[in-house]
Design an enzyme around this catalytic site. Structure first.
Site, mmCIF file in Angstrom:
data_model
loop_
_atom_site.group_PDB
_atom_site.id
_atom_site.type_symbol
_atom_site.label_atom_id
_atom_site.label_comp_id
_atom_site.label_asym_id
_atom_site.label_seq_id
_atom_site.Cartn_x
_atom_site.Cartn_y
_atom_site.Cartn_z
ATOM 1 N N HIS A 191 42.456 35.731 31.148
ATOM 2 C CA HIS A 191 43.725 35.794 31.884
ATOM 3 C C HIS A 191 44.325 34.409 32.036
ATOM 4 C CE1 HIS A 191 40.522 35.325 34.885
ATOM 5 N NE2 HIS A 191 41.396 34.630 35.601
ATOM 6 N N HIS A 224 46.871 32.146 34.388
ATOM 7 C CA HIS A 224 47.530 32.048 35.697
ATOM 8 C C HIS A 224 48.912 31.411 35.525
ATOM 9 C CE1 HIS A 224 43.938 32.617 38.421
ATOM 10 N NE2 HIS A 224 43.313 32.304 37.302
HETATM 11 P P1 AMP Z 1 39.782 33.293 37.954
HETATM 12 O O1 AMP Z 1 39.178 32.430 39.018
HETATM 13 O O2 AMP Z 1 40.566 32.509 36.945
HETATM 14 O O3 AMP Z 1 38.776 34.233 37.318
HETATM 15 O O4 AMP Z 1 40.892 34.132 38.691
HETATM 16 C C1 AMP Z 1 40.762 35.458 39.055
HETATM 17 C C2 AMP Z 1 41.966 35.789 39.913
HETATM 18 O O5 AMP Z 1 42.051 37.189 40.013
HETATM 19 C C3 AMP Z 1 41.919 35.224 41.331
HETATM 20 O O6 AMP Z 1 43.021 34.354 41.533
HETATM 21 C C4 AMP Z 1 42.002 36.480 42.215
HETATM 22 O O7 AMP Z 1 42.797 36.286 43.358
HETATM 23 C C5 AMP Z 1 42.600 37.497 41.275
HETATM 24 N N1 AMP Z 1 42.268 38.882 41.553
HETATM 25 C C6 AMP Z 1 41.041 39.396 41.849
HETATM 26 N N2 AMP Z 1 41.110 40.732 42.020
HETATM 27 C C7 AMP Z 1 42.413 41.069 41.811
HETATM 28 C C8 AMP Z 1 43.149 42.298 41.851
HETATM 29 N N3 AMP Z 1 42.547 43.466 42.130
HETATM 30 N N4 AMP Z 1 44.481 42.259 41.607
HETATM 31 C C9 AMP Z 1 45.101 41.087 41.333
HETATM 32 N N5 AMP Z 1 44.461 39.908 41.276
HETATM 33 C C10 AMP Z 1 43.143 39.890 41.518
#
Ligand code: AMP
Ligand code: ZN
Length: 137
Positions: free
Chosen positions: A99, A101
């Site tokens: 993903h 950001h």
């Molecule tokens: P990372 O640290 O790059 O793996 O980021 C994962 C991101 O996913 C974090 O910023 C979380 O806030 C976000 N996240 C986790 N669960 C969900 C969800 N159900 N819907 C939207 N974002 C999420």
């Protein structure tokens, strides 16, 4: 992937605030934003991180990210946009589905950039050599 939160969002098994979708990618609001409008762009196929994501999939994902970034900037009057990707636990990855950001930034948001280091004498040359050798340059 069975227990992947983002795969569940893609399949509609978990709720999300979707902002963009095409055949190969999906963008939805991060549930805990750094700033309102913080969006995640994902390929619809499951890959763990940048290393294992096929080039074409990655290219499509970054093109969607660009589209969404421009929309975020214009619609939310952002002064700037950070685009980032965490790969592996040591880099802060907590969801192991590729993903990107997209974070709207404001002159007044108070966030600081990461601390910067200094190279010791000769260290930059050694480091650059290591990376170039790995790349076959
Ligand atoms: P990372 O640290 O790059 O793996 O980021 C994962 C991101 O996913 C974090 O910023 C979380 O806030 C976000 N996240 C986790 N669960 C969900 C969800 N159900 N819907 C939207 N974002 C999420
Ligand atoms: Zn997944």
């Amino acid at each position: 992937m069975e227990n992947c939160i983002f795969c569940k969002i893609i399949k509609g098994e978990l709720p999300s605030h979707k902002v963009y979708e095409d055949e190969n990618t999906l963008a939805f609001l991060d549930i805990r934003p750094n700033n309102p409008g913080h969006t995640l762009v994902v390929p619809k196929d499951h890959f763990e991180n940048i290393y294992t994501t096929p080039d074409e999939t990655l290219a499509r994902t970054i093109l969607s990210a660009k589209k969404v970034a421009v929309a975020i900037k214009n619609s939310l009057d952002a002064d700037g946009i950070n685009i980032g990707m965490n790969n592996e636990e040591a880099a802060g990855q907590v969801i192991f589905h590729t993903h990107i950001h997209i974070i709207p930034r404001y002159k007044t948001d108070g966030f600081k950039h990461w601390p910067q280091k200094e190279y010791k004498e000769g260290e930059a040359e050694t480091i650059a050599e290591k990376i170039k050798n790995e790349l076959g340059e």
